[in-house]
Design a protein around this motif. Structure first.
Motif, short mmCIF file in Angstrom:
data_model
loop_
_atom_site.label_atom_id
_atom_site.label_comp_id
_atom_site.label_asym_id
_atom_site.label_seq_id
_atom_site.Cartn_x
_atom_site.Cartn_y
_atom_site.Cartn_z
N GLN A 1 -6.30 -1.48 -1.54
CA GLN A 1 -5.48 -1.54 -2.75
C GLN A 1 -4.27 -0.61 -2.63
N THR A 2 -4.49 0.58 -2.10
CA THR A 2 -3.42 1.56 -1.95
C THR A 2 -2.37 1.06 -0.97
N LEU A 3 -2.80 0.52 0.18
CA LEU A 3 -1.85 0.02 1.17
C LEU A 3 -1.03 -1.12 0.60
N GLN A 4 -1.67 -2.03 -0.14
CA GLN A 4 -0.94 -3.15 -0.76
C GLN A 4 0.09 -2.64 -1.76
N ALA A 5 -0.30 -1.64 -2.55
CA ALA A 5 0.63 -1.09 -3.55
C ALA A 5 1.83 -0.41 -2.89
N LEU A 6 1.59 0.35 -1.83
CA LEU A 6 2.69 1.02 -1.13
C LEU A 6 3.63 -0.01 -0.50
N ARG A 7 3.05 -1.04 0.10
CA ARG A 7 3.87 -2.10 0.70
C ARG A 7 4.65 -2.86 -0.38
N GLY A 8 4.00 -3.07 -1.51
CA GLY A 8 4.66 -3.74 -2.62
C GLY A 8 5.85 -2.95 -3.16
N ALA A 9 5.82 -1.64 -2.96
CA ALA A 9 6.93 -0.78 -3.39
C ALA A 9 8.00 -0.65 -2.31
N GLY A 10 7.83 -1.39 -1.21
CA GLY A 10 8.83 -1.40 -0.17
C GLY A 10 8.62 -0.45 0.98
N ALA A 11 7.50 0.24 1.01
CA ALA A 11 7.21 1.18 2.10
C ALA A 11 6.37 0.50 3.17
N GLN A 12 6.47 1.00 4.38
CA GLN A 12 5.53 0.60 5.42
C GLN A 12 4.27 1.43 5.22
N ALA A 13 3.10 0.85 5.44
CA ALA A 13 1.86 1.61 5.21
C ALA A 13 0.73 1.07 6.08
N VAL A 14 0.06 1.99 6.74
CA VAL A 14 -1.17 1.72 7.47
C VAL A 14 -2.14 2.81 7.06
#
Length: 165
Positions: free
Chosen positions: A81-94
Motif C-alpha cells: 500500500q505504501t509503495l503504491q501511494a508513493l508511486r501515485g504521488a510521482g515518486a519512484q519506490a521500492v
C-alpha cells in the motif's frame, strides 16, 4: 534524483505520503522503504507508548498484534500500500519487509543505493527515545548520511518532524 531510505512500521497515511514526497520541493525523489512488522517489536514498550499517548484502548490490544512469522503478512500488505501511494504521488519506490536487525539492513541499503538521507517515520516511542534506543538515534551512529525523524499521524493530522533529533 534524490534518494531517501524510508524506515516505517505501518503503512503511510495520505498526509505522510504528501509530506515525504514534498520535502525536497520539485526535486525528483526515489524511496527505498524498509518496513519492520509491528509484531516484531517489544509488546511492553508499545503498550507503554500507547498509555503515554493516552491511547488506552490501543495499549490493551497490543498483545493481540500478530507476532513472529504471523507479523509478516500484514507488513507485506502495508508495504505494498505504501509503495503504491508513493508511486501515485510521482515518486519512484521500492521496498522490503525487514526480517531481522533493521539497522544492519539500513546500513547496507544506504551503502548499496548511495542514499542521500534516511527518514525514520514512526509513532512516538517514548521509552526508546528517552534512552536514545529508537531507530533514528541509533541510525545516526551507523550511516554516513543525514537522518530525519518524523512522527506519523492520522490522515487529518500533519506529520511533525525533529530534524536531526
Amino acid at each position: 534524483m534524490f534518494t531517501s531510505v524510508l524506515m516505517i512500521e505501518k503503512p503511510l497515511t495520505p498526509a505522510d505520503v504528501e509530506f515525504v514526497t514534498t520535502l525536497h520541493g520539485d526535486d525528483r525523489v526515489s524511496f527505498v522503504v524498509l518496513m519492520q512488522p509491528r509484531g516484531k517489536q517489544d509488546v511492553l514498550l508499545r503498550a507503554i507508548d500507547d498509555v503515554a499517548l493516552g491511547e488506552f484502548d490501543d495499549a490493551v490490544r497490543e498483545g493481540a498484534e500478530p507476532g513472529g512469522a504471523q507479523a509478516g503478512a500484514p507488513a507485506e500488505v502495508g508495504l505494498s500500500q505504501t509503495l503504491q501511494a508513493l508511486r501515485g504521488a510521482g515518486a519512484q519506490a521500492v521496498g522490503q519487509v525487514v526480517e531481522d536487525h533493521p539497522l544492519d539492513l539500513l546500513r547496507s541499503v544506504v551503502d548499496e543505493t548511495g542514499a542521500d538521507e534516511v527518514i525514520v517515520l514512526t509513532t512516538p516511542h517514548f521509552v526508546e527515545e528517552f534512552f536514545h534506543r529508537d531507530w533514528a538515534s541509533r541510525a545516526r551512529h551507523k550511516v554516513g548520511v543525514p537522518v530525519l525523524k518524523l512522527f506519523s499521524h492520522a490522515a487529518d493530522d500533519q506529520p511533525q518532524g525533529t530534524p536531526g533529533g
